[in-house]
Design a protein around this motif. Structure first.
Motif, PDB file in Angstrom:
ATOM      1  N   HIS A  77      -3.666   6.083   5.691  1.00 56.60           N
ATOM      2  CA  HIS A  77      -3.560   5.627   4.306  1.00 56.60           C
ATOM      3  C   HIS A  77      -4.613   6.325   3.432  1.00 56.60           C
ATOM      4  N   VAL A 130       1.726   9.373   5.020  1.00 62.17           N
ATOM      5  CA  VAL A 130       1.789   7.917   4.933  1.00 62.17           C
ATOM      6  C   VAL A 130       3.078   7.377   5.538  1.00 62.17           C
ATOM      7  N   THR A 184       0.836  -1.207   0.000  1.00 61.59           N
ATOM      8  CA  THR A 184       0.000   0.000   0.000  1.00 61.59           C
ATOM      9  C   THR A 184       0.863   1.247   0.000  1.00 61.59           C
ATOM     10  N   ASN A 185       1.875   1.279   0.878  1.00 56.51           N
ATOM     11  CA  ASN A 185       2.789   2.418   0.907  1.00 56.51           C
ATOM     12  C   ASN A 185       3.508   2.567  -0.431  1.00 56.51           C
ATOM     13  N   ALA A 245      -3.869  -0.664  -3.097  1.00 53.70           N
ATOM     14  CA  ALA A 245      -4.374  -0.799  -1.722  1.00 53.70           C
ATOM     15  C   ALA A 245      -5.476  -1.856  -1.641  1.00 53.70           C
ATOM     16  N   SER A 266       2.702   7.074  -6.698  1.00 52.92           N
ATOM     17  CA  SER A 266       1.776   8.016  -7.320  1.00 52.92           C
ATOM     18  C   SER A 266       2.371   9.422  -7.406  1.00 52.92           C
ATOM     19  N   PRO A 314      -2.405   3.662  -7.029  1.00 51.32           N
ATOM     20  CA  PRO A 314      -2.392   3.487  -5.574  1.00 51.32           C
ATOM     21  C   PRO A 314      -3.700   2.944  -5.017  1.00 51.32           C
ATOM     22  N   GLY A 340      -3.380   9.024   0.913  1.00 52.82           N
ATOM     23  CA  GLY A 340      -3.623   8.652  -0.484  1.00 52.82           C
ATOM     24  C   GLY A 340      -4.495   9.673  -1.194  1.00 52.82           C
ATOM     25  N   ILE A 390       1.195   4.231  -2.994  1.00 48.57           N
ATOM     26  CA  ILE A 390       0.955   5.654  -2.727  1.00 48.57           C
ATOM     27  C   ILE A 390       2.189   6.483  -3.076  1.00 48.57           C
ATOM     28  N   THR A 397      -2.403  12.787  -1.880  1.00 49.16           N
ATOM     29  CA  THR A 397      -1.445  12.560  -2.966  1.00 49.16           C
ATOM     30  C   THR A 397      -2.135  12.601  -4.323  1.00 49.16           C
TER      31      THR A 397
END
Length: 300
Positions: free
Chosen positions: A267, A134, A91-92, A252, A98, A248, A271, A95, A274
């Motif tokens: 998150h 994040v 997930t990180n 996720a 992105s 992203p 997200g 993000i 971002t």
């Protein structure tokens, strides 16, 4: 129908972030990085070696630039992601990646003479604030006390490497058939990663990691670039790039379903910030400086 090309591409890229995370512990980063490009090179060679050799007069003057592109876009970018996957979450990773469009826009302003816009300035600030949220796990005290997680830092460098790659690709405008250019970059990646592969410990290919290598090679390294190039030809680069913003979100979702990663509030907020920054940078195109108007001629 034409929108399926970019949608399928970003789905493959999001899946690659999850596959990269799943590969951690099953195969060493240097192994999967080398094997994916080696297999891609072997599969491309029967179809592209002949055309490239016949085109060698055009290839020779740009070999240095192709080498730089191959190292940045194929070797550095993805290798850092494989190493980062053992330390941070998918997930990180999604993000942080992105940020690539905003970074690319910033580099274009710096090196290509692209006009600085209000959206680029505000969007960059909003996007970086989202990523900081994040990587700090929603707590600025954690960021100050412990710094950025090494895996997240690697992904930031990887994102910058890919943004640099994208900027140079646009700046140099290498006049070669796209598939031949992709093939040459794959060959560069094989050569660049071979020493790291030799020095790295080996897990070896086995039933648990072969599917991961195959996914990284065939859908991501071979099919996704073809789909993306087709999307650009049908929709244009500006409209196609907007679909990158889905990566992203899809990462996720897939990571939560396939890897059981827990999504925290930071998150969602990070997200959203971002993505909002990227959209602002791409859509708010008001120049910060108005063009100078011609001076009116003085009357006698």
């Amino acid at each position: 129908m034409q929108y399926l090309y970019p949608v399928f591409t970003v789905m493959l890229w999001a899946g690659n972030n999850v596959i990269t995370k799943a590969a951690a512990g099953r195969i060493f980063p240097a192994e999967i990085g080398f094997y994916r490009w080696l297999l891609a090179g072997l599969l491309f060679t029967p179809f592209l070696l002949g055309p490239v050799l016949r085109n060698r007069a055009q290839v020779k003057p740009i070999l240095g630039k192709v080498a730089v592109l191959g190292v940045l876009g194929m070797a550095v970018y993805q290798s850092l992601a494989y190493y980062a996957a053992g330390i941070t979450t998918a997930t990180n990773m999604g993000i942080i990646l992105s940020l690539v469009p905003v970074m690319t826009l910033g580099l274009s302003i710096a090196s290509l003479g692209t006009a600085l816009t209000a959206g680029a300035l505000v969007g960059a600030g909003v996007s970086f604030a989202g990523v900081l949220l994040v990587v700090s796990q929603g707590s600025w005290t954690v960021l100050v006390a412990h710094g950025v997680n090494l895996g997240d830092a690697m992904m930031l460098v990887a994102a910058f490497a890919y943004a640099t790659y994208s900027t140079l690709l646009k700046k140099w405008q290498l006049r070669m058939p796209p598939l031949q250019l992709l093939y040459l970059q794959v060959l560069v990646a094989i050569v660049a990663l071979f020493p790291l592969f030799l020095l790295s410990p080996k897990t070896g290919l086995n039933a648990s990691n072969i599917p991961l290598v195959l996914y990284a090679c065939i859908p991501v390294s071979m099919i996704a670039p073809l789909l993306w190039m087709k999307a650009i030809s049908l929709l244009g680069p500006s409209r196609t790039t907007l679909f990158f913003n889905l990566v992203p979100i899809l990462t996720a979702l897939v990571a939560a379903l396939a890897l059981g990663e827990q999504l925290a509030v930071y998150h969602f907020i990070g997200g959203a910030l971002t993505l909002s920054g990227v959209i602002l940078a791409e859509r708010w195109t008001t120049p910060l400086r108005s063009k100078p108007q011609a001076t009116a001629s003085k009357a006698d």
